[in-house]
Write an enzyme that holds these catalytic residues in place. Sequence first.
Site, PDB file in Angstrom:
ATOM      1  CB  CYS B  92      -0.945  -0.015   1.199  1.00  0.00           C
ATOM      2  SG  CYS B  92      -1.915  -1.513   1.220  1.00  0.00           S
ATOM      3  CG  HIS B 382      -6.672   1.164   0.666  1.00  0.00           C
ATOM      4  ND1 HIS B 382      -5.636   1.863   0.089  1.00  0.00           N
ATOM      5  CD2 HIS B 382      -6.084   0.142   1.358  1.00  0.00           C
ATOM      6  CE1 HIS B 382      -4.494   1.287   0.404  1.00  0.00           C
ATOM      7  NE2 HIS B 382      -4.737   0.242   1.161  1.00  0.00           N
ATOM      8  CB  CYS B 412       0.242   1.325   7.588  1.00  0.00           C
ATOM      9  SG  CYS B 412      -1.526   1.128   7.238  1.00  0.00           S
TER      10      CYS B 412
END
Lengths: 297, 428
Positions: B92, B382, B412
């Site tokens: 990510c 996301h 994160c």
Amino acid sequence: MSEQTLSGSPGTLALYPRAVAPLIPGLSRLPFVPGRGKTVPTRELVLEDVSVDPEHLARYARVCGFRLAATLPATYPHMLAFGLHMKLMTRGDFPFAPVGLVHIENTITQRQALRTTDRLEIRVSATQPEPHPKGRTFAFLTEARVDGEVLWEERSTMLRRGGGGGDVRRPPSRPKQPDLPARAQWTLPGGLGRRYGSVSGDRNPIHLTGLTARLFGFDSAIAHGMWTKARCLAALEGRYPTAFRAEVAFRQPIKLPGRVTFASEERPSGLRFAVRDTKRGTPHLDGTLTRLERAHT
Amino acid sequence: MTQKLRRAAIVGGNRIPFARSNSTYAEASNQDMLAAALEGLVSRYGLEGERLGEVVAGAVLKHSRDRDLTRETVLGSRLSPETPAYDVQQACGTGLEAAILVANKVALGQIDVGIAGGVDTTSDAPISVNDDLRRILIDLNRQKTNAGRLRTLAGVRPGQLVPDFPRNAEPRTGLSMGEHQAITAARWGITRAAQDELTAASHTNLAAAYDRGFMNDLMQPYLGQERDQNLRPDSTVEKLAKLKPVFGGPDGTMTAGNSTPLSDGASTVLIASEEWAKEKGLPVLAYLSHAETAAVDYVGGDEGLLMAPAYAVPRMLARAGLTLEELDLYELHEAFAAQVLTTLAAWEDPVFAREKLGLDAAVGTVDRTKLNVNGGSLAAGHPFAATGGRIVASLAKELHARGGGKGLISVCAAGGQGVVAILESEGV
């Protein structure tokens, strides 16, 4: 010109019996079987408020090599109009039987890219027959409008071989095609015609299998002309603006399966492109893409 | 060799609205979506035919055929085909790391302008053959005789024909990211109420951003999607409180509401030198001034999987000579509401500061009114690698609109990693 607004896109599969009927001896004398008229009826078929089905668009993009973008591939409105083309041709007063017609030229003029979310009005009419050295031609004129404004136009010229062409003077011979540098090789699978046929609705037997193509005098199944044009525009993706005219002439049919070479080059007259047989160099398609001023800036 | 550093300017960004998995973008591939986001950026900033220094992007879930995803995307775009490109992948953190890479080259004077981006689809996911079957097929290819091939094929068992779907699980622990975060949240005593409150704020803030037209020049509609599909403008703490926990067992605090959903989408950011932007008559929204990437030992050590930003930020602040409170805006990627809350709690904790960071005092407290002011991943969704670009573009724009200031970005990532950066703006 009489105008007929249809409530929905006609299902093309159901029109095939009528399309094939004139091939059966004797049937062409029946009033509802096409091929009887001498002139093309001055009729305009209209589909209003046409929306794009994203799933169909994705299947079309995949088979032609386009990316699924926020705007439509320039060849996509042809899909939306195909049902109207068939509908126009399968009327009893239409002078040509659909099966066996050969698509020889196609010109698309896009003033502005159509968005996948646009509500389109599709209008289709046909021109009067004209003599041609090999027979007679007519053209489908197709428009896509958004809010009444024509943003996309297409002229598809169809040839009916034989009959009535003998008495015309031969038009000036085809201008010599430029020798374009090869850019890519495409391997076309045997099932390409079936795959594009199921996406486009154009299930003309000459595209489907070797056996059905042989019934119409071809050695093997042949690629759809509009697939070939779409594949060319996909290969040129990013190299032309959103307002342009893409003219192509379809030459020898592409036999499936096959291997062809795509060639293109920037010329003063525009972006020239071509598809040739990889081994023999037989011409399949010659095209020119001309950049236009945008309708709106 | 001495080299003068330049400031790397964020000129603007463009993304497509994010969609929930297997919905509006179900038919779109990573290349389709990245191309759509890139095309919008090219149009917005007049980049047609421009040869840029580079385009850097990536995807977390990638098909093997998408080997050079970004270069292929550039070749089909209206950028000059002479624009080089490469892929990055850092879970990510991909999108933010891509922006840092482009900004660093701009800062060093190696390039004048570049594009950073990211894309992910959880709908058009790469499904691979079962690893046992893969080995059998490789062995089959190696066999020279029909008898040998037959012997190999005879070894195939039905179970081996089941394909492998990508899983959101850490290879070394077998736990999903949510399960990991549930452990960390419990350790830090993060309550359900606090998580739901953060989630509701995320939806409210993003809805407000749309309502005031903030997203208009950050986004371009795609396949009929005009807003982030996951956004629920009417989300409230009361509604969120009704959801059942999905991680951490029956007494868990993490729900489908306060965890990000699987999403599809793409984002891009235009990064250039000040000179380039000036020459083109384009604005400078902000500068990417500092960055840090940290990793924690969540396998053999005792740190939580998603705690790396808690380490990365204090290190970056020390290097920048800044305190946490000196920042004007905070963008903490909301992988889970609990992830944001544990990070904030760690920064407020003097014991964490002393034992884990080696600092005398706690890192500091984030003023909640300055946190994710235009919504976060909980509301927007996301699509892993696309999140960094979403945050960089919107934070740069917000800082610029406020007349300047400093903003923190913290993301994160899987594998116990965290990517963080500071944007600084001089305002209009």
